[in-house]
Design a protein around this motif. Sequence first.
Motif, short mmCIF file in Angstrom:
data_model
loop_
_atom_site.label_atom_id
_atom_site.label_comp_id
_atom_site.label_asym_id
_atom_site.label_seq_id
_atom_site.Cartn_x
_atom_site.Cartn_y
_atom_site.Cartn_z
N ARG A 34 0.83 -1.21 0.00
CA ARG A 34 0.00 0.00 0.00
C ARG A 34 0.87 1.26 0.00
NH1 ARG A 34 -4.62 -2.05 4.37
NH2 ARG A 34 -5.64 -3.53 2.95
N PHE A 35 1.97 1.22 0.74
CA PHE A 35 2.89 2.35 0.73
C PHE A 35 3.47 2.55 -0.66
CE2 PHE A 35 7.37 3.71 0.99
CZ PHE A 35 7.18 5.00 1.47
N GLU A 98 -4.11 -6.93 -2.40
CA GLU A 98 -2.86 -6.27 -2.80
C GLU A 98 -2.00 -7.17 -3.68
OE1 GLU A 98 -2.88 -3.24 -2.04
OE2 GLU A 98 -4.51 -3.37 -0.59
N GLY A 99 -2.61 -8.26 -4.16
CA GLY A 99 -1.88 -9.16 -5.06
C GLY A 99 -0.96 -10.15 -4.37
N LEU A 100 -1.16 -10.34 -3.06
CA LEU A 100 -0.32 -11.25 -2.28
C LEU A 100 -1.07 -12.53 -1.98
CD1 LEU A 100 1.06 -8.61 0.26
CD2 LEU A 100 2.16 -9.42 -1.84
N ALA A 101 -0.38 -13.66 -2.09
CA ALA A 101 -1.01 -14.97 -1.89
C ALA A 101 -0.51 -15.60 -0.59
CB ALA A 101 -0.70 -15.88 -3.08
N TYR A 102 -1.11 -15.21 0.52
CA TYR A 102 -0.69 -15.74 1.81
C TYR A 102 -1.07 -17.21 1.94
CZ TYR A 102 0.58 -11.20 3.88
OH TYR A 102 1.19 -10.01 4.18
N ASP A 103 -0.20 -17.99 2.56
CA ASP A 103 -0.43 -19.43 2.75
C ASP A 103 -0.11 -19.78 4.20
OD1 ASP A 103 -0.67 -22.14 2.66
OD2 ASP A 103 0.89 -22.48 1.17
N PHE A 104 -1.05 -19.50 5.09
CA PHE A 104 -0.80 -19.74 6.51
C PHE A 104 -0.74 -21.22 6.86
CE2 PHE A 104 -2.42 -15.31 6.87
CZ PHE A 104 -1.37 -14.78 7.61
N GLU A 105 -1.33 -22.07 6.03
CA GLU A 105 -1.29 -23.51 6.29
C GLU A 105 0.14 -24.04 6.24
OE1 GLU A 105 -3.78 -25.57 7.23
OE2 GLU A 105 -5.01 -23.76 7.38
N ASN A 106 0.95 -23.49 5.33
CA ASN A 106 2.31 -23.97 5.15
C ASN A 106 3.37 -23.03 5.73
OD1 ASN A 106 1.86 -26.46 3.63
ND2 ASN A 106 1.03 -25.11 2.06
N LEU A 107 2.93 -21.96 6.40
CA LEU A 107 3.87 -21.00 6.96
C LEU A 107 4.70 -21.65 8.07
CD1 LEU A 107 3.16 -17.32 7.83
CD2 LEU A 107 4.22 -18.79 9.54
N LYS A 108 6.02 -21.38 8.06
CA LYS A 108 6.93 -21.89 9.09
C LYS A 108 7.15 -20.80 10.13
CE LYS A 108 7.84 -25.67 6.63
NZ LYS A 108 7.01 -25.36 5.44
N ILE A 205 3.05 7.40 10.72
CA ILE A 205 1.84 6.73 10.24
C ILE A 205 1.91 5.29 10.72
CG2 ILE A 205 0.53 5.95 8.23
CD1 ILE A 205 1.64 8.30 6.67
N SER A 206 0.92 4.88 11.48
CA SER A 206 0.91 3.54 12.06
C SER A 206 -0.03 2.62 11.29
CB SER A 206 0.45 3.61 13.52
OG SER A 206 0.41 2.32 14.09
N GLY A 207 0.46 1.42 10.97
CA GLY A 207 -0.38 0.41 10.35
C GLY A 207 -0.38 0.42 8.84
N ALA A 208 -1.02 -0.60 8.27
CA ALA A 208 -1.12 -0.77 6.82
C ALA A 208 -2.27 0.07 6.29
CB ALA A 208 -1.30 -2.24 6.47
N GLN A 209 -2.08 1.37 6.28
CA GLN A 209 -3.13 2.30 5.86
C GLN A 209 -3.38 2.19 4.35
OE1 GLN A 209 -4.86 4.05 8.02
NE2 GLN A 209 -3.61 3.47 9.78
N PRO A 210 -4.54 2.67 3.88
CA PRO A 210 -4.81 2.68 2.44
C PRO A 210 -3.77 3.52 1.70
CG PRO A 210 -6.83 3.05 3.68
CD PRO A 210 -5.70 3.11 4.67
N ALA A 211 -3.56 3.19 0.43
CA ALA A 211 -2.55 3.87 -0.38
C ALA A 211 -2.73 5.38 -0.39
CB ALA A 211 -2.57 3.32 -1.80
#
Length: 229
Positions: A34-35, A98-108, A205-211
Amino acid sequence: MSEIIGEQPAESKRLRVDIFSDIACPWCFIGKRRFEQGVESFEYSQNVDVYWHAYQLDPSLPDNYDGSEAEYLSKMKGLDQSQVQQMLQHVTAQAAEEGLAYDFENLKVANSFTALRVLEYAKQHGAGNEMKELLLSAHFEKGLDTGNVQTLLELAGSLGLDAQELGAQIEAGAYAEEVNADISQAQQLGISGVPFFVLDGKYGISGAQPAEVFSNALTQVYAENVQAQ
């Protein structure tokens, strides 16, 4: 805007942004995207200088945690598994936007300190932003073990960095001082959560704010800088 003799034109003013984040922070990857979008829509985007700083959300984590992300968060936050799963689904959906493919099932799940040291090495060799991207993607999208030194060296090598030199330096304890200095600086600034963005050393600026929040803030701070000259 007219140029005053003896001053630089507005188009050449630099704007420094210091970003505190952890490579094991899901909102930090979203915030990075977003930044970047906010910078792209900023009129003087080519004049923005970004400096990455280390931060650890959980320094107590072992190098390798024997359990899933959901199990870890459940214990750390004192929540039941269903609540944690809802949280993970929410952040996964936000990341996907944001076009990111998170995979928490396989996250180490792993302590991020060594990865942050590797990032410091990359920063000092002109590849900080590229390494930051690789580490976040490795952790959240690719299921790689970011607590494993060999994995980190392979990531560094993929950027053309000297993995052999880096390996020797990591083994010798290098870059721990720089990482700890960043963490201490964050504490002095009162930062208790990340991502956290500091514009021109004055505005936070705190957090993942909108672009658009980032774009508007960059525009405002830049205009103040020009007027102050």
